[in-house]
Motif scaffolding. Structure first.
Motif, PDB file in Angstrom:
ATOM      1  N   LEU A 118       0.697  -1.118  -0.019  1.00  0.00           N
ATOM      2  CA  LEU A 118      -0.029   0.024  -0.034  1.00  0.00           C
ATOM      3  C   LEU A 118       0.749   1.280   0.123  1.00  0.00           C
ATOM      4  O   LEU A 118       0.574   2.159  -0.798  1.00  0.00           O
ATOM      5  CB  LEU A 118      -0.988  -0.061   1.278  1.00  0.00           C
ATOM      6  CG  LEU A 118      -2.252  -0.872   0.867  1.00  0.00           C
ATOM      7  CD1 LEU A 118      -3.153  -1.107   2.439  1.00  0.00           C
ATOM      8  CD2 LEU A 118      -3.332  -0.397  -0.147  1.00  0.00           C
ATOM      9  N   PRO A 119       1.875   1.506   0.834  1.00  0.00           N
ATOM     10  CA  PRO A 119       2.519   2.557   0.826  1.00  0.00           C
ATOM     11  C   PRO A 119       3.318   2.958  -0.510  1.00  0.00           C
ATOM     12  O   PRO A 119       3.675   4.214  -0.822  1.00  0.00           O
ATOM     13  CB  PRO A 119       3.556   2.221   1.788  1.00  0.00           C
ATOM     14  CG  PRO A 119       3.204   1.153   2.813  1.00  0.00           C
ATOM     15  CD  PRO A 119       2.395   0.420   1.808  1.00  0.00           C
ATOM     16  N   VAL A 120       3.603   2.095  -1.509  1.00  0.00           N
ATOM     17  CA  VAL A 120       4.125   2.487  -2.735  1.00  0.00           C
ATOM     18  C   VAL A 120       3.195   1.881  -3.838  1.00  0.00           C
ATOM     19  O   VAL A 120       3.794   1.902  -4.919  1.00  0.00           O
ATOM     20  CB  VAL A 120       5.452   1.729  -2.586  1.00  0.00           C
ATOM     21  CG1 VAL A 120       6.415   2.379  -2.013  1.00  0.00           C
ATOM     22  CG2 VAL A 120       5.533   0.294  -2.621  1.00  0.00           C
ATOM     23  N   TRP A 121       2.066   1.777  -3.663  1.00  0.00           N
ATOM     24  CA  TRP A 121       1.308   1.151  -4.573  1.00  0.00           C
ATOM     25  C   TRP A 121       1.128   1.848  -5.925  1.00  0.00           C
ATOM     26  O   TRP A 121       1.316   1.417  -7.063  1.00  0.00           O
ATOM     27  CB  TRP A 121      -0.438   1.032  -4.212  1.00  0.00           C
ATOM     28  CG  TRP A 121      -0.954   2.319  -4.526  1.00  0.00           C
ATOM     29  CD1 TRP A 121      -1.057   3.224  -3.196  1.00  0.00           C
ATOM     30  CD2 TRP A 121      -2.109   2.718  -5.248  1.00  0.00           C
ATOM     31  NE1 TRP A 121      -2.011   4.279  -3.480  1.00  0.00           N
ATOM     32  CE2 TRP A 121      -2.553   3.798  -4.836  1.00  0.00           C
ATOM     33  CE3 TRP A 121      -2.347   2.362  -6.707  1.00  0.00           C
ATOM     34  CZ2 TRP A 121      -3.150   4.817  -5.620  1.00  0.00           C
ATOM     35  CZ3 TRP A 121      -3.205   2.876  -7.437  1.00  0.00           C
ATOM     36  CH2 TRP A 121      -3.610   4.120  -6.645  1.00  0.00           C
ATOM     37  N   LEU A 122       1.214   3.291  -5.857  1.00  0.00           N
ATOM     38  CA  LEU A 122       1.191   4.187  -7.143  1.00  0.00           C
ATOM     39  C   LEU A 122       2.429   4.037  -7.939  1.00  0.00           C
ATOM     40  O   LEU A 122       2.578   3.985  -8.976  1.00  0.00           O
ATOM     41  CB  LEU A 122       0.924   5.586  -6.704  1.00  0.00           C
ATOM     42  CG  LEU A 122       0.306   6.538  -7.831  1.00  0.00           C
ATOM     43  CD1 LEU A 122      -0.759   5.985  -8.208  1.00  0.00           C
ATOM     44  CD2 LEU A 122       0.206   7.702  -7.186  1.00  0.00           C
ATOM     45  N   LEU A 123       3.633   4.228  -7.149  1.00  0.00           N
ATOM     46  CA  LEU A 123       5.007   3.963  -7.751  1.00  0.00           C
ATOM     47  C   LEU A 123       4.988   2.425  -8.513  1.00  0.00           C
ATOM     48  O   LEU A 123       5.489   2.533  -9.512  1.00  0.00           O
ATOM     49  CB  LEU A 123       6.035   4.318  -6.779  1.00  0.00           C
ATOM     50  CG  LEU A 123       7.494   3.991  -7.275  1.00  0.00           C
ATOM     51  CD1 LEU A 123       7.828   5.134  -8.185  1.00  0.00           C
ATOM     52  CD2 LEU A 123       8.477   3.890  -6.121  1.00  0.00           C
ATOM     53  N   PHE A 170       3.102   2.268 -11.747  1.00  0.00           N
ATOM     54  CA  PHE A 170       3.801   2.823 -12.644  1.00  0.00           C
ATOM     55  C   PHE A 170       4.634   2.007 -13.156  1.00  0.00           C
ATOM     56  O   PHE A 170       4.919   1.939 -14.416  1.00  0.00           O
ATOM     57  CB  PHE A 170       4.349   4.360 -12.253  1.00  0.00           C
ATOM     58  CG  PHE A 170       5.026   5.056 -13.216  1.00  0.00           C
ATOM     59  CD1 PHE A 170       4.403   6.002 -14.201  1.00  0.00           C
ATOM     60  CD2 PHE A 170       6.328   5.013 -13.250  1.00  0.00           C
ATOM     61  CE1 PHE A 170       4.952   6.836 -14.884  1.00  0.00           C
ATOM     62  CE2 PHE A 170       7.149   6.028 -14.592  1.00  0.00           C
ATOM     63  CZ  PHE A 170       6.393   6.687 -15.265  1.00  0.00           C
TER      64      PHE A 170
END
Lengths: 166, 400
Positions: B23-28, B31
């Motif tokens: 969850l803490p890096v889901w967006l990165l 991508f």
């Protein structure tokens, strides 16, 4: 009644998007490459040479010291008359060492170099270029840290001249 | 009862750990997955969108040797000095990298069958852009390391951690392999959960391959940075081996590309060359690399270096002669890129990449819906409540 989530609670897992911000900048840079101005051109023996740093950044840590990357261009047709060339920062010109760090490499029109810088910079440090021709004669040039010529190349070559290696 | 409670507590803990991994890096992470998915087909997308990148061969001519294509560029482009050439799939042009007095760096797209220069590209190619964007987020390289490369390869921990903890909390996950359940009529929360779990199980093999190859890339980055030897270094020519000439002797003459290639091919019978490189300085060698057709090795696993002054062979590397880490470095790329069996494996890797990208989105949406549902006054569907432990109650126990 569950309390309304704070902004932190609501958006904390979007923060990794911040790590993509540098990528936006680097993408722009990739499509619009630009380099700092070239350092002052000077003669090194019978050749003329121009150094262009690849960035304005300070030397980056590498191994036991630091490094800075440059593009190097010699006068037309001059590179083919050079047997070896080496760029490094320090108190005196580095020898054309067995190590490859600081060795100029590339094609005949443009060269690149990862120039070693000392871990502990000293006030008298210069960026030294040592060039050797096919007869083993060595020539020297030096720049101040801001890119100005340190001393005329003839004077440096006279100061450090030695017999050809063969 | 007590053991059942312990089991539930354990599952809740594993569930939390599963979330912490991703969850803490889901967006990165999403991508990186998306750019990697597109990069799988970067050659084919280039082929589709740029006719000059296609190696059309209507007369079924044999492919010309690399040194011949290099020679064409040097003879056609005024002052061209070729540094290296790369041969890709049979339907792609050969990329010949050169500089000239007016061009610091460019790529000539040469048809390998007709030897015609179809285009000169002075900018960034789509293939290189996608690779750089996916692999190091275009962060600059400083000689041997890039913080972007570290960041991306560290995502292997996210992949492996998410996969392992996901398997622990998904009871009897293997049943989803032959009985996948995706319920479209039970609300968004149920649908998202079903999609997340099912794609996770179906792409488990892919998660493991991406996680393990990514972990290798992380280890490789550390070794590059700290100058730890992966492959035995080929010592550059000793300075004394480079000719010194008497006064008036003119310039020394190294052997030609074609002569060096003939020597290399003599050492690598049956190998298709994919890479030919000129010496970068006077103590360097000609380098030739190619593929012997091994499924799990990349196109550069057979390699020969040739002394430009004497024509002697300086080193020969084949998969059979590789050190263990060196072999891994040549196996990781085909596994990561999906080039093992050409287009078919690329299709499989692309679809799995889509699933992996989707899992990062569904995972975040599941968390978001569960965490904020009470605030919005939306009642949770009974099936959703049964499928996952209560995140809120875990949070209230101070687990986050």
């Amino acid at each position: 009644m569950t309390p309304i989530p704070s902004l932190w609670q609501r958006y904390k897992y979007w923060l990794s998007a911040l790590l993509l911000l540098p990528t936006v900048w680097f993408t722009w840079q990739a499509f619009n490459p630009s380099f700092p101005p070239s350092w002052e051109q000077q003669a090194v023996g019978p050749f003329t040479v121009t150094l262009t740093p690849l960035s304005n950044a300070r030397p980056y840590p590498y191994g036991d010291g630091y490094m800075k990357d440059f593009a190097v261009t010699f006068c037309d047709g001059c590179w083919s008359r050079i047997r070896s060339a080496h760029l490094a920062a320090g108190r005196a010109p580095a020898e054309l060492s067995a190590e490859l760090d600081g060795l100029l490499h590339g094609g005949r029109h443009i060269q690149h170099v990862h120039a070693p810088f000392p871990r502990q910079p000293a006030a008298g440090d210069r960026l030294w270029l040592t060039v050797e021709d096919w007869q083993g004669r060595r020539y020297y040039a030096a720049w101040l840290p801001d890119g100005r010529v340190a001393l005329p190349g003839e004077a440096l070559t006279a100061a450090f001249s030695q017999e050809p290696a063969h | 009862m007590e053991s059942r409670d312990n089991l539930m507590k354990n599952r809740r803990l594993w569930f939390l750990v599963h979330g912490w991994f991703s969850l803490p890096v889901w967006l990165l992470f999403c991508f990186i997955c998306l750019t990697g998915t597109i990069a799988v087909f970067s050659h084919e997308l280039t082929w589709l969108t740029n006719p000059a990148a296609r190696a059309v061969n209507p007369h079924n001519l044999p492919a010309r040797p690399l040194h011949e294509l290099i020679g064409v560029v040097e003879q056609t482009v005024e002052g061209a000095d070729v540094s290296f050439a790369l041969q890709f799939e049979p339907y792609m042009v050969t990329a010949v990298y050169f500089s000239s007095p007016s061009i610091p760096q460019a790529i000539a797209y040469v048809n390998p069958y007709t030897a015609e220069i179809q285009m000169v590209n002075q900018g960034l190619t789509f293939i290189d852009f996608m690779r750089s964007l996916h692999s190091w987020l275009l962060f600059p390289w400083q000689h041997s390391y890039s913080w972007g490369y570290y960041l991306v390869s560290a995502m292997s921990v996210v992949v492996l951690g998410g996969a392992i903890t996901g398997l622990v909390i998904y009871k009897r996950f293997w049943r989803a392999l032959w009985r996948p359940t995706i319920r479209f009529n039970r609300g968004a929360r149920t649908l998202l959960g079903d999609l997340h779990r099912t794609t996770g199980v179906w792409s488990l093999w892919f998660l493991l391959i991406m996680g393990l190859t990514g972990l290798w890339y992380l280890a490789q980055a550390l070794m590059w940075h700290h100058e730890i030897e992966i492959a035995p270094e080929i010592t550059p020519l000793a300075a004394e081996r480079v000719p010194l000439l008497p006064e008036g002797a003119g310039l020394p003459t190294p052997i030609t590309f074609s002569s060096a290639q003939a020597t290399a091919e003599g050492m690598l019978p049956g190998v298709r060359l994919h890479w030919a490189q000129a010496p970068e300085h006077n103590r360097d060698y000609y380098t030739f690399a190619g593929s012997g057709g091994e499924v799990f090795f990349d196109n550069y696993a057979h390699r020969v270096k040739v002394d430009p002054w004497t024509g002697a062979v300086a080193s020969v590397v084949t998969p059979a002669s590789m050190a263990p880490l060196q072999a891994v470095s040549h196996i990781a790329d085909p596994l990561h890129y999906g080039t093992l069996a050409g287009l078919w494996t690329k299709v499989l890797w692309f679809l799995s990449g889509v699933m992996l990208s989707g899992m990062s989105i569904t995972g975040f949406l599941i968390w978001s819906k569960r965490t904020f549902r009470e605030v919005r006054g939306v009642a949770a569907a009974p099936s959703a409540a049964a499928a996952v432990p209560n995140w809120k109650s875990a949070q209230e126990r101070g687990a986050t």
